[in-house]
Design an enzyme around this catalytic site. Structure first.
Site, mmCIF file in Angstrom:
data_model
loop_
_atom_site.group_PDB
_atom_site.id
_atom_site.type_symbol
_atom_site.label_atom_id
_atom_site.label_comp_id
_atom_site.label_asym_id
_atom_site.label_seq_id
_atom_site.Cartn_x
_atom_site.Cartn_y
_atom_site.Cartn_z
ATOM 1 N N LYS A 186 0.849 -1.192 0.000
ATOM 2 C CA LYS A 186 0.000 0.000 0.000
ATOM 3 C C LYS A 186 0.885 1.242 0.000
ATOM 4 C CE LYS A 186 -1.978 3.071 2.814
ATOM 5 N NZ LYS A 186 -2.103 4.089 1.802
ATOM 6 N N SER A 240 4.537 8.093 10.073
ATOM 7 C CA SER A 240 4.509 8.913 11.286
ATOM 8 C C SER A 240 4.392 8.050 12.543
ATOM 9 C CB SER A 240 3.313 9.861 11.221
ATOM 10 O OG SER A 240 2.121 9.099 11.232
ATOM 11 N N GLU A 261 9.623 2.311 10.964
ATOM 12 C CA GLU A 261 10.597 3.408 10.997
ATOM 13 C C GLU A 261 9.786 4.689 10.950
ATOM 14 O OE1 GLU A 261 13.676 3.499 11.611
ATOM 15 O OE2 GLU A 261 13.957 1.333 11.645
ATOM 16 N N CYS A 295 12.785 12.259 7.123
ATOM 17 C CA CYS A 295 12.879 11.756 8.496
ATOM 18 C C CYS A 295 14.229 12.112 9.107
ATOM 19 C CB CYS A 295 12.665 10.253 8.506
ATOM 20 S SG CYS A 295 13.748 9.389 7.366
ATOM 21 N N GLU A 396 8.348 16.899 15.689
ATOM 22 C CA GLU A 396 8.767 16.836 14.290
ATOM 23 C C GLU A 396 7.866 17.775 13.484
ATOM 24 O OE1 GLU A 396 7.847 13.321 11.910
ATOM 25 O OE2 GLU A 396 9.876 13.362 11.123
HETATM 26 P P1 NAD Z 1 1.754 8.620 7.666
HETATM 27 O O1 NAD Z 1 1.977 7.897 8.928
HETATM 28 O O2 NAD Z 1 0.672 9.624 7.603
HETATM 29 O O3 NAD Z 1 1.459 7.576 6.487
HETATM 30 C C1 NAD Z 1 2.323 6.480 6.227
HETATM 31 C C2 NAD Z 1 1.525 5.384 5.538
HETATM 32 O O4 NAD Z 1 0.558 4.874 6.460
HETATM 33 C C3 NAD Z 1 0.761 5.866 4.312
HETATM 34 O O5 NAD Z 1 0.777 4.881 3.313
HETATM 35 C C4 NAD Z 1 -0.637 6.051 4.869
HETATM 36 O O6 NAD Z 1 -1.644 5.979 3.892
HETATM 37 C C5 NAD Z 1 -0.721 4.878 5.848
HETATM 38 N N1 NAD Z 1 -1.774 5.053 6.857
HETATM 39 C C6 NAD Z 1 -2.364 6.203 7.237
HETATM 40 N N2 NAD Z 1 -3.316 5.947 8.175
HETATM 41 C C7 NAD Z 1 -3.297 4.609 8.406
HETATM 42 C C8 NAD Z 1 -4.029 3.751 9.266
HETATM 43 N N3 NAD Z 1 -4.974 4.204 10.085
HETATM 44 N N4 NAD Z 1 -3.749 2.435 9.235
HETATM 45 C C9 NAD Z 1 -2.772 1.956 8.432
HETATM 46 N N5 NAD Z 1 -2.064 2.724 7.565
HETATM 47 C C10 NAD Z 1 -2.312 4.039 7.562
HETATM 48 O O7 NAD Z 1 3.168 9.270 7.268
HETATM 49 P P2 NAD Z 1 3.505 10.216 6.037
HETATM 50 O O8 NAD Z 1 2.930 11.572 6.273
HETATM 51 O O9 NAD Z 1 3.200 9.526 4.763
HETATM 52 O O10 NAD Z 1 5.100 10.279 6.131
HETATM 53 C C11 NAD Z 1 5.771 11.209 6.924
HETATM 54 C C12 NAD Z 1 6.302 10.551 8.187
HETATM 55 O O11 NAD Z 1 7.113 9.444 7.834
HETATM 56 C C13 NAD Z 1 7.208 11.475 8.985
HETATM 57 O O12 NAD Z 1 6.934 11.326 10.352
HETATM 58 C C14 NAD Z 1 8.604 10.968 8.666
HETATM 59 O O13 NAD Z 1 9.574 11.247 9.649
HETATM 60 C C15 NAD Z 1 8.350 9.505 8.534
HETATM 61 N N6 NAD Z 1 9.408 8.866 7.764
HETATM 62 C C16 NAD Z 1 10.277 8.060 8.450
HETATM 63 C C17 NAD Z 1 11.331 7.452 7.774
HETATM 64 C C18 NAD Z 1 12.306 6.573 8.517
HETATM 65 O O14 NAD Z 1 12.970 5.760 7.883
HETATM 66 N N7 NAD Z 1 12.428 6.702 9.826
HETATM 67 C C19 NAD Z 1 11.476 7.640 6.396
HETATM 68 C C20 NAD Z 1 10.559 8.462 5.731
HETATM 69 C C21 NAD Z 1 9.521 9.057 6.431
#
Ligand code: NAD
Length: 498
Positions: A186, A240, A261, A295, A396
């Site tokens: 997904k 996140s 992560e 991130c 963040e």
């Molecule tokens: P997000 O958590 O909003 O979404 C991540 C994924 O989860 C997306 O595919 C989203 O559709 C899905 N999702 C959303 N709600 C969900 C639910 N209720 N159940 C299951 N899946 C769900 O994050 P984002 O805004 O896409 O990305 C930004 C975040 O990602 C930041 O916090 C960033 O630091 C982090 N990030 C971390 C790393 C790392 O390696 N540590 C790398 C890149 C991004």
């Protein structure tokens, strides 16, 4: 779409489908959603499926069906699919780059870096297929041969964020495939298109049907359905903290394996003997590259008081020369943030910073000129005199906002560097090996750098965070990435049965 081995860019808005087994299918919901360009929200780049739990169920069934054959294939042959797909991406890197620029709003340089990283990580992981080794362990009984072997964990769910949609999807999927797992993927709803191009590239290389399945749509439906599905044995998530901890709870209830992560609040310490020009350039690269939406972004600059004025001056002089605009323009240094909701959240953090008495040095507002008004542009923002208890020092922000904190000495800088819940990346700038080593040994972070930006990483080194950044205690990429996707089997053989 890919036709044979050619990526054909359509002039009309393309509709993208779910991949379930061998078929690209519309969602059973009959609903779709548009994907727009963050530099100009009037431009629709593609239409994707607004899927449901039932679509996920169909995808998991196909993944389960294809598992015995895929798992039974010689591992190096599985690696060949990954290697050939990396080659196809390299052959079409200009198209992947352009889509990253348009869909995510990355500068051309940042998009090129992601394409290169994707190709390198896939090649490295393809090689891991030839290194899925176990141990040959001497038995107490000379008649027994004992060894361990790795076996695929089964059907895995892969859930990825919007900000690195090609490389992160590529490394999770490639690791799963070389280990013999089949996948239900997904991608993020904000940037699914480049991830779907990755999947199309696998199919152009004749990946067997059902090995890789894709379902797009809302996290609350599609993501949760993957997390809850009893046939999905492991889930690799990047995103996140709010969503990662939510999925962790769902997955824990049924005892499946989970790797997450998540966010960062990465410190960048500048000591009095540092090369201040180099440090300022790297704060900009790490803090404002990809509009601060990484991130590993440099979000807290902890500088010693005695050099703070000089350093902040150098930093703002350089920032004020940056060109902010549509990243399709080669002159652009920094593009937009991803969408309206991200822009509003970042502007709220800026207001909070002002209210909590941090000193705004530059930026702090939305750009509203003709070139910017249809996109989500925020001026690069620097606060100074930020103290550890302030919101902008703790949370963040995920945008182009740098918080400068002024510490009395190295010990205080280190204490502040560790005084957050996150633990992803970190940097120190100094020529003093003694303090550099003290930083390396005491910083609470999964990655650390000396005289290098917090965002630097290479795909054959392990990647991941500690404290609230990571769940599961395993690393992605690097040679240990295969641990998450495999189970150990211990084998005892007595050839002469008596
Ligand atoms: P997000 O958590 O909003 O979404 C991540 C994924 O989860 C997306 O595919 C989203 O559709 C899905 N999702 C959303 N709600 C969900 C639910 N209720 N159940 C299951 N899946 C769900 O994050 P984002 O805004 O896409 O990305 C930004 C975040 O990602 C930041 O916090 C960033 O630091 C982090 N990030 C971390 C790393 C790392 O390696 N540590 C790398 C890149 C991004």
């Amino acid at each position: 779409m890919w036709e044979g081995n050619q990526l054909v860019v359509s002039q009309q808005t393309e509709t993208f489908y779910n991949l379930i087994g061998k078929d690209w299918r519309p969602s059973l919901s009959g609903e779709t959603f548009p994907v727009t360009n963050p530099a100009d929200q009037r431009i629709v780049l593609g239409i994707c499926q607004q899927s449901t739990a039932k679509d996920v169920d169909d995808a998991v069934r196909e993944a389960k069906k294809s598992l015995p054959t895929w798992k039974g294939m010689a591992a190096p042959k599985r690696g060949e699919y990954v290697r050939k797909t990396a080659q196809l991406i390299e052959d079409h890197s200009a198209e992947f780059l352009e889509l990253l620029v348009k869909e995510v709003g990355k500068s051309r340089a940042d998009a090129q870096a992601e394409v290169t990283r994707t190709i390198r990580v896939m090649r490295f992981l393809a090689g891991e297929a030839e290194r899925l080794t176990g141990e040959n362990i001497p038995s107490w009984d000379a008649g027994i041969t004992g060894y361990t072997k790795r076996e695929p964990v089964g059907v895995v769910g892969v859930i990825t964020p919007w900000n690195v949609p090609l490389a992160i999807s590529a490394w999770k999927i490639a690791t799963a495939l070389v280990c013999g797992c089949t996948v239900v993927f997904k991608p993020s709803s904000q940037t699914p298109l480049v991830s779907l191009k990755l999947i199309e590239a696998y199919l152009a290389n004749d990946l067997p049907p059902g090995v890789l399945n894709v379902v797009t749509g809302p996290g609350s439906k599609v993501g949760d359905a993957i997390a809850n599905h009893p046939d999905v044995k492991a889930i690799s998530f990047t995103g996140s903290n709010a969503i990662g901890t939510h999925i962790n709870q769902l997955v824990a209830k049924r005892g499946a394996r989970f790797q997450a992560e998540m966010g960062g609040k990465n410190p960048f310490v500048v000591l009095e003997d540092a090369d201040l020009d180099l440090a300022a350039e790297h704060v900009i690269a790490g803090g404002l590259g990809e509009s601060g939406q990484r991130c590993t972004a440099t979000s807290r600059v902890i500088v010693l008081q005695e050099i703070a004025d000089k350093f902040v001056q150098k930093l703002t002089d350089k920032i004020n020369r940056l060109k902010i605009g549509d990243p399709i323009d080669e002159q652009t240094d920094m593009g937009p943030v991803i969408d309206q909701s991200a822009m509003e959240s970042i502007l709220n953090y800026i207001e909070t910073g002002k209210q909590e008495q941090a000193v705004l040095v530059t930026g702090g507002y939305r750009l509203t000129g003709e070139e910017h008004i249809n996109g989500w542009f925020i001026a690069p923002t620097v606060f100074r005199r930020v103290t550890p208890e302030m919101t902008i020092a703790q949370e963040e922000i995920f945008g182009p906002v740098i918080s400068v904190m002024e510490a009395t000495d190295f010990e205080q800088a280190l204490e502040w560097a560790n005084d957050v819940k996150y633990g992803l990346s970190s940097s120190i700038y100094t020529n003093d090996m003694h303090r550099a080593m003290a930083f390396i040994n005491n910083i609470e972070a999964g990655l650390t750098h000396v005289n290098m930006p917090s965002t630097y990483s290479e795909p054959h080194y392990p990647f991941g965070g500690v404290k609230a950044t990571g769940i599961g205690g395993m690393r992605e990429v690097g040679s240990t990435a295969i641990d998450f996707y495999t189970e150990w089997k211990t084998v005892y053989i007595k050839p002469h049965a008596k």
